[in-house]
Design a protein around this motif. Sequence first.
Motif, PDB file in Angstrom:
ATOM      1  N   THR A 209      -8.985   6.716 -11.482  1.00 21.43           N
ATOM      2  CA  THR A 209      -8.322   6.134 -10.301  1.00 21.43           C
ATOM      3  C   THR A 209      -9.184   5.036  -9.694  1.00 21.43           C
ATOM      4  N   ALA A 210     -10.483   5.287  -9.601  1.00 21.12           N
ATOM      5  CA  ALA A 210     -11.379   4.289  -8.992  1.00 21.12           C
ATOM      6  C   ALA A 210     -11.400   3.012  -9.822  1.00 21.12           C
TER       7      ALA A 210
ATOM      8  N   CYS B 231      -9.040   1.822 -11.757  1.00 18.21           N
ATOM      9  CA  CYS B 231      -7.782   1.078 -11.608  1.00 18.21           C
ATOM     10  C   CYS B 231      -7.696   0.427 -10.229  1.00 18.21           C
ATOM     11  N   CYS B 232      -8.250   1.083  -9.206  1.00 17.19           N
ATOM     12  CA  CYS B 232      -8.210   0.469  -7.873  1.00 17.19           C
ATOM     13  C   CYS B 232      -9.119  -0.759  -7.820  1.00 17.19           C
TER      14      CYS B 232
ATOM     15  N   LEU C 227      -7.622  -3.900  -9.037  1.00 19.45           N
ATOM     16  CA  LEU C 227      -6.708  -4.607  -8.133  1.00 19.45           C
ATOM     17  C   LEU C 227      -7.354  -5.841  -7.530  1.00 19.45           C
ATOM     18  N   ILE C 228      -8.667  -5.757  -7.273  1.00 14.22           N
ATOM     19  CA  ILE C 228      -9.291  -6.924  -6.628  1.00 14.22           C
ATOM     20  C   ILE C 228     -10.040  -7.789  -7.629  1.00 14.22           C
TER      21      ILE C 228
ATOM     22  N   TYR D 190      -2.306  -1.881 -14.177  1.00 12.15           N
ATOM     23  CA  TYR D 190      -3.278  -0.849 -13.769  1.00 12.15           C
ATOM     24  C   TYR D 190      -2.640   0.251 -12.927  1.00 12.15           C
ATOM     25  N   LEU D 191      -1.343   0.100 -12.623  1.00 11.80           N
ATOM     26  CA  LEU D 191      -0.655   1.200 -11.942  1.00 11.80           C
ATOM     27  C   LEU D 191      -0.373   2.329 -12.922  1.00 11.80           C
TER      28      LEU D 191
END
Lengths: 115, 83
Positions: free
Chosen positions: A18-19, A21-22, A25-26, A37-38
């Motif tokens: 999860t980290a 993929c988050c 996002l940036i 990445y969702l």
Amino acid sequence: MVANIAIAVLLALCVLSTAICCLALILVKDVFNRMHYLAPVTSFSVLALLAAVALQNGWSQGTIKTILILLVLFLVNAVLTHATARAARVRQFGHWLPHPKEHILGAPHGPSSQL
Amino acid sequence: MNAWLMGADVLLFTLVPCGIAVFRGNAIERLVALEMAGIVQTILLVFLAEAFHRPSTYDLALAMALLTFGGGLVFARFLERWL
């Protein structure tokens, strides 16, 4: 004891994926690439979470509801990502169908007004 | 303090990049970040339900998963047509 270690490892896998993929996002520039990445979060992460819940509780209320959550997220995310990508194309090109210059095999072409 | 609570603490920090991405870029990029935040919060609610040993609060995570879908879809349709 072994079960606790296995649960901790599964939870670490869930949190780590999860980290990553988050963070993507940036770090990833293009919005269409970001949407990819969702998918790992709603599949791999939730699957690891389900395995940990099942190990912890066995066949219980929590496990059944986590299975439901996995199914909902898995199916819902596909539809949501498609709708978001479609909105992105419409905002970018005026229409979501492929642009004639894009040469996408087998895809119907959009109205010629796009030229 | 158990593994679930530790995992929940770390998961809270993964919402920081989602928050940053929500405040940057164009409308679609913000929507993608909002969807990611919705998914992470769903996972976080499962962690907390297990950490505090309350099976009834799994329903919150299930409701969050469904509402993330509804909310994201409404935004996507509005961004496609009217905004």
